[in-house]
Design an enzyme around this catalytic site. Structure first.
Site, mmCIF file in Angstrom:
data_model
loop_
_atom_site.group_PDB
_atom_site.id
_atom_site.type_symbol
_atom_site.label_atom_id
_atom_site.label_comp_id
_atom_site.label_asym_id
_atom_site.label_seq_id
_atom_site.Cartn_x
_atom_site.Cartn_y
_atom_site.Cartn_z
ATOM 1 C CG HIS A 161 -0.031 -1.975 4.535
ATOM 2 N ND1 HIS A 161 1.022 -2.318 3.719
ATOM 3 C CD2 HIS A 161 -0.939 -2.984 4.407
ATOM 4 C CE1 HIS A 161 0.765 -3.481 3.130
ATOM 5 N NE2 HIS A 161 -0.418 -3.898 3.525
ATOM 6 C CE LYS A 195 0.091 -1.055 -0.103
ATOM 7 N NZ LYS A 195 0.929 -0.378 0.923
ATOM 8 C CG HIS A 238 -1.001 -4.004 -1.997
ATOM 9 N ND1 HIS A 238 0.354 -4.037 -1.750
ATOM 10 C CD2 HIS A 238 -1.594 -4.650 -0.944
ATOM 11 C CE1 HIS A 238 0.568 -4.657 -0.598
ATOM 12 N NE2 HIS A 238 -0.592 -5.033 -0.093
#
Length: 412
Positions: free
Chosen positions: A302, A334, A339
């Site tokens: 993430h 990212k 994001h």
């Protein structure tokens, strides 16, 4: 025995490319999409940079009237879907439309419509508000518009799990095909929230970067990270039941092997500090796929570039993998595109499929200063070589944890 699910088409609109080929070439060239916000004057804001989609005009891809009745987040989804369906060679005249579904999510919907019409309400009164405000604004309308534009009459859902939306949307589409609810699912996420209220809101949370330097603003796992850069765009994939794909002679990119979800039940914005919720999602995905931690050598993290996320995700990987965590290559897309909120997991899924296909793991661009507490291998350099599995993590406000596991397709 659940049905096998494969990826047969992909589409993308991103800050570094307006289709999958452009995006992937930019990834391999380690290009970044960061720059001063141009969509509005952000000089008074705490954050001045974003990863904007550049050169996109909806009317260049679809009927002008159709584009006018869609907000940007919907346009992104429709255009990425068109690319994915063409890539898959999906001919709806040969399909049962009720067995082709949609699972396209957006975390926020249209802040632009809300801002625009709220100004009208305050300045000119309630009778001047656009009669289409609600259908323009609500976040399920990306899925609705995709269905309408392409005649897809099957299961149609919009998963909203904040920054986990894209991954959950693909995961739920995977389940729908496994369970026999659909033969084909158009799945992914879309977002366009680089607006005054969007940037002000995330900045007030201190979630956005304080850096104006394009090379040091989105630096996941780096000790000098100061928050995320807001991006925008869409990632869409065509998921298909294996036999259905083979029957029509589709090219198969990869197989979806496992999917896991949990909730931290801890805090509205912070992940669980020990990483236990995200760790369990990874464990569930491996269990679903029937694989062991030792078989996983790559994770697309993430990796938002906020202090808490990167630290707690690192702890989660250690918890889920134990000693094997030291052998895993970890990167964050990212670091190049920022994001994308509800679209993040979907574009990262596309990235994973391309990486598997080409045996190439991109570096975490801009990663320079190691953090003592983030002490795993975050890919300072690109890694080349064959690997069998790609795991993708997404964590969302509200404590949502989603993990999807993709593998190289093999006949048996």
């Amino acid at each position: 025995m659940s049905r096998r699910v494969v990826v047969t088409g992909m589409g993308a609109i991103t800050p570094i490319g307006l289709n999958v080929e452009e995006f992937w070439n930019s990834v391999k060239q380690e290009e970044t999409g960061f720059g001063v916000i141009s969509k509005f004057d952000a000089s008074e804001y705490k954050c001045h940079v974003a990863a904007e989609v550049k050169g996109f005009e909806g009317k260049n891809y679809m009927d002008f009237k159709a584009a006018k009745r869609m907000e940007l987040f919907c346009q992104y989804a429709v255009v990425a879907t068109k690319e994915a369906m063409e890539d898959a060679g999906l001919d709806m005249e040969k399909e049962d439309a009720y067995k082709v579904g949609v699972s396209v999510g957006s975390g926020i919907g249209s802040l632009q419509a809300m801002e625009r019409e709220h100004s009208k309400l305050l300045e000119k009164g309630p009778n001047k508000v656009n009669p289409l405000l609600v259908p323009l604004m609500i976040c399920n309308m990306a899925a609705g518009n995709v269905s309408i534009q392409f005649g897809l009459k099957g299961k149609n859902i919009n998963v909203v799990t904040a920054c986990a939306t894209g991954t959950n949307s693909i995961g739920e589409a995977f389940r729908a095909i496994q369970y026999g609810e659909a033969d084909v699912m158009i799945a992914g996420g879309t977002e366009s929230s680089i607006t005054p209220i969007g940037v002000a809101g995330f900045a007030a949370l201190t979630a956005l970067t304080s850096s104006d330097d394009p090379e040091r603003c989105s630096i996941p796992f780096d000790k000098e990270r100061s928050g995320f850069v807001m991006g925008e765009g869409s990632g869409i994939v065509v998921l298909e039941e294996l036999e259905h794909a083979k029957k029509r002679g589709a090219r198969i990119y990869a197989e979806v092997a496992g999917y896991g979800c949990t909730s931290d039940a801890y805090h509205i914005t912070s992940p669980a500090e020990d990483g236990s919720g995200a760790a369990k999602a990874m464990e569930f995905a491996m269990e679903d796929a029937g694989v062991f931690p030792e078989q996983i050598t790559y994770i697309n993290a993430h990796g938002t570039s906020t202090h808490h996320n990167d630290l707690f995700e690192t702890r989660a990987i250690k918890l889920a993998f134990g000693k094997q965590a030291e052998n895993i290559k970890i990167n964050s897309t990212k670091s190049m595109i920022g994001h994308l909120l509800g679209a993040a997991g979907a574009v990262e899924f596309v990235t994973c499929v391309k990486e598997l296909e080409e045996g190439y793991i991109h570096p975490t661009v801009g990663y320079k200063v190691p953090d003592e507490e983030c002490d795993l291998d975050y890919c300072k350099e690109a890694v080349t070589g064959e690997f069998e599995y790609a795991m993708s993590n997404s964590l969302g406000f509200g404590g949502h944890n989603a993990c999807i596991l993709i593998k190289k397709y093999k006949e048996n």
